[in-house]
Design a protein around this motif. Structure first.
Motif, short mmCIF file in Angstrom:
data_model
loop_
_atom_site.label_atom_id
_atom_site.label_comp_id
_atom_site.label_asym_id
_atom_site.label_seq_id
_atom_site.Cartn_x
_atom_site.Cartn_y
_atom_site.Cartn_z
N UNK A 261 0.82 -1.21 0.00
CA UNK A 261 0.00 0.00 0.00
C UNK A 261 0.85 1.25 0.00
N UNK A 262 1.96 1.22 0.74
CA UNK A 262 2.89 2.35 0.74
C UNK A 262 3.46 2.58 -0.65
N UNK A 263 3.81 1.49 -1.31
CA UNK A 263 4.39 1.59 -2.65
C UNK A 263 3.39 2.22 -3.61
N UNK A 264 2.14 1.78 -3.52
CA UNK A 264 1.10 2.32 -4.40
C UNK A 264 0.88 3.80 -4.11
N UNK A 265 0.83 4.18 -2.86
CA UNK A 265 0.64 5.59 -2.51
C UNK A 265 1.75 6.44 -3.09
N UNK A 266 2.98 5.99 -2.92
CA UNK A 266 4.11 6.78 -3.42
C UNK A 266 4.03 6.95 -4.93
N UNK A 267 3.81 5.87 -5.63
CA UNK A 267 3.85 5.95 -7.09
C UNK A 267 2.71 6.79 -7.66
N UNK A 268 1.56 6.77 -7.01
CA UNK A 268 0.43 7.52 -7.51
C UNK A 268 0.45 8.99 -7.10
N UNK A 269 1.11 9.29 -6.00
CA UNK A 269 1.06 10.66 -5.48
C UNK A 269 2.33 11.45 -5.79
N UNK A 270 3.50 10.80 -5.70
CA UNK A 270 4.75 11.54 -5.74
C UNK A 270 5.68 11.22 -6.91
N UNK A 271 5.60 10.02 -7.46
CA UNK A 271 6.63 9.61 -8.41
C UNK A 271 6.66 10.50 -9.65
N UNK A 272 7.83 11.03 -9.94
CA UNK A 272 7.99 11.94 -11.08
C UNK A 272 7.77 11.24 -12.41
N UNK A 273 8.24 9.99 -12.52
CA UNK A 273 8.09 9.25 -13.76
C UNK A 273 6.65 8.93 -14.08
N UNK A 274 5.86 8.57 -13.04
CA UNK A 274 4.45 8.31 -13.25
C UNK A 274 3.74 9.55 -13.77
N UNK A 275 4.00 10.68 -13.14
CA UNK A 275 3.37 11.93 -13.56
C UNK A 275 3.75 12.27 -15.00
N UNK A 276 5.04 12.14 -15.32
CA UNK A 276 5.49 12.50 -16.66
C UNK A 276 4.85 11.59 -17.71
N UNK A 277 4.83 10.29 -17.43
CA UNK A 277 4.28 9.35 -18.40
C UNK A 277 2.82 9.62 -18.69
N UNK A 278 2.03 9.89 -17.65
CA UNK A 278 0.61 10.13 -17.85
C UNK A 278 0.36 11.48 -18.52
N UNK A 279 1.16 12.49 -18.15
CA UNK A 279 0.96 13.83 -18.70
C UNK A 279 1.40 13.94 -20.15
N UNK A 280 2.31 13.07 -20.59
CA UNK A 280 2.79 13.15 -21.96
C UNK A 280 2.11 12.14 -22.88
N UNK A 281 1.06 11.49 -22.39
CA UNK A 281 0.24 10.64 -23.26
C UNK A 281 0.78 9.25 -23.50
N UNK A 282 1.71 8.77 -22.67
CA UNK A 282 2.21 7.41 -22.85
C UNK A 282 1.14 6.41 -22.42
N UNK A 283 1.28 5.17 -22.87
CA UNK A 283 0.32 4.11 -22.55
C UNK A 283 0.12 4.01 -21.04
N UNK A 284 -1.12 4.21 -20.60
CA UNK A 284 -1.40 4.26 -19.16
C UNK A 284 -1.11 2.93 -18.48
N UNK A 285 -1.40 1.80 -19.15
CA UNK A 285 -1.12 0.50 -18.54
C UNK A 285 0.37 0.32 -18.31
#
Length: 298
Positions: A261-285
Motif C-alpha cells: 500500500x505504501x508503494x502504491x501511494x508513493x507511485x500515484x502521489x509523488x513519483x515523477x516518472x508516473x506523472x510524466x508518463x501520464x501527462x505526456x500521453x504514454x500508454x497508461x497501462x
C-alpha cells in the motif's frame, strides 16, 4: 547544460542499450522461475513475460514512438514483475513544460520538443521474505539540453540488515568505478526522493537515485548509466536467491500487502516518472505497471 545538436547517434545507442538491458533482465528473471523447484508455488508453471507493444501517437495520429511492456504475473518467484522499455518523442504539454523549466532546463519556454528513452522495472514477489525492487535508467533530450537519470531501490516488507548492505554495496561499486562522490550523493538523493511525506517514512531501505546528470561528457555519463543497469542484477539476484525459499506465515503475507500500500501511494502521489508518463500521453497501462497486484490499507 548548453545548446545541443540533435544527438541522433547518441540517442540510437542509448535506446539500443535499454533494449539490450531489458533482454538480459527478462532472461535472468525467467531463469529464476525455472530454478524454483521447492516451496508453495513450485508446482505452478514457471512464469513467463507477456510482451505487449506500446505506441505513443500525436494529436493527429502521427508516430511519436513507443516500446515494449513486458509483464509476468503469477509466477513461482514473482507475483507480478514488469520490465518496460520505451523511446518516445514529441512536444511537452504546458504543465510538463513548466515543470522542466522550473528545474532549470534551458530553452523550455521557447522550444518544448523532447526525446526520451529508458527502461523501468518493478518486481513484487510471492514470498514476503523476498523484497520488492524498483530500477530505472533513462536518457532525456531537448533542443537545449540532454541528461541521464535513474537508480534502484529495495522495498522489503520484512527487513534484513545484511540484505540492505549487499544491495547497497553492489550499487556503491558501480558508482565508485566512476566518481567517489556519486554513491554518497545519490544515496542521499534516493533517501530524499523515495520518502513518503504523509506517512513520515521511506517506502523502503533505499538505494541510489540521480537525475539531470550532464557532466558535459556524454560518453562518460552514458557509461555510468550502463554500469548502474549492469549493477542491478548483481544487487538484486543474490538477495532473491537467499530469501525465496525462506518460510513465511500468513501474518508475513498480510504485512506484505500493507507494505505494498505504501508503494502504491508513493507511485500515484509523488513519483515523477508516473506523472510524466501520464501527462505526456504514454500508454497508461505501461505507466501504471509498477502498481502491485494486491495491496491493503489498515
Amino acid at each position: 547544460m548548453t545548446d545541443q545538436p540533435q544527438f541522433e547517434d547518441e540517442k540510437a545507442r542509448a535506446s539500443q542499450w535499454f533494449s539490450d538491458l531489458r533482454d538480459k533482465i527478462v532472461a535472468a528473471f525467467e531463469g529464476l522461475e525455472d530454478s524454483q523447484v521447492t516451496g508453495p508455488h513450485a508446482e505452478a508453471p514457471a512464469g513467463r513475460f507477456e510482451v505487449t507493444p506500446t505506441v505513443r501517437t500525436g494529436p493527429n495520429g502521427e508516430d511519436h514512438g513507443g516500446g515494449k511492456m513486458s509483464v509476468m504475473r503469477g509466477g513461482r518467484v514473482f507475483e507480478k514483475v514488469g520490465v518496460n522499455i520505451s523511446t518516445v518523442w514529441g512536444t511537452l504539454g504546458e504543465r510538463a513544460q513548466k515543470a522542466m523549466a522550473a528545474r532549470g532546463v534551458p530553452g523550455m519556454a521557447d522550444d518544448p520538443r523532447f526525446w526520451a528513452s529508458g527502461i523501468s522495472l518493478v518486481a513484487h514477489m510471492q514470498n514476503p521474505q523476498t523484497p520488492a525492487v524498483h530500477m530505472n535508467t533513462r536518457m532525456f533530450w531537448t533542443p537545449g539540453a540532454w541528461w541521464f537519470g535513474g537508480g534502484a531501490d529495495l522495498n522489503p516488507c520484512i527487513e534484513y540488515d545484511e540484505d540492505t548492505a549487499e544491495f547497497h554495496a553492489a550499487l556503491k561499486a558501480a558508482c565508485d568505478g566512476h566518481d567517489a562522490s556519486y554513491y554518497p550523493r545519490f544515496k542521499d538523493w534516493a533517501d530524499e526522493y523515495f520518502y513518503i511525506p504523509h506517512r513520515n517514512r521511506a517506502r523502503g531501505v533505499g538505494g541510489i537515485f540521480y537525475d539531470d546528470l550532464n557532466t558535459g561528457d556524454w560518453a562518460k555519463d552514458f557509461a555510468f548509466t550502463q554500469d548502474v543497469g549492469r549493477a542491478f542484477l548483481k544487487a538484486f539476484l543474490p538477495v532473491t536467491e537467499k530469501r525465496r525459499n525462506q518460510p513465511w506465515t500468513e501474518a508475513d503475507r498480510e504485512a506484505q500487502f500493507i507494505h505494498r500500500g505504501l508503494y502504491a501511494e508513493y507511485n500515484l502521489v509523488y513519483d515523477r516518472g508516473t506523472k510524466f508518463g501520464l501527462e505526456t500521453g504514454h500508454n497508461a497501462d505501461a505507466v501504471l505497471m509498477s502498481l502491485p497486484p494486491i495491496a491493503k490499507w489498515v
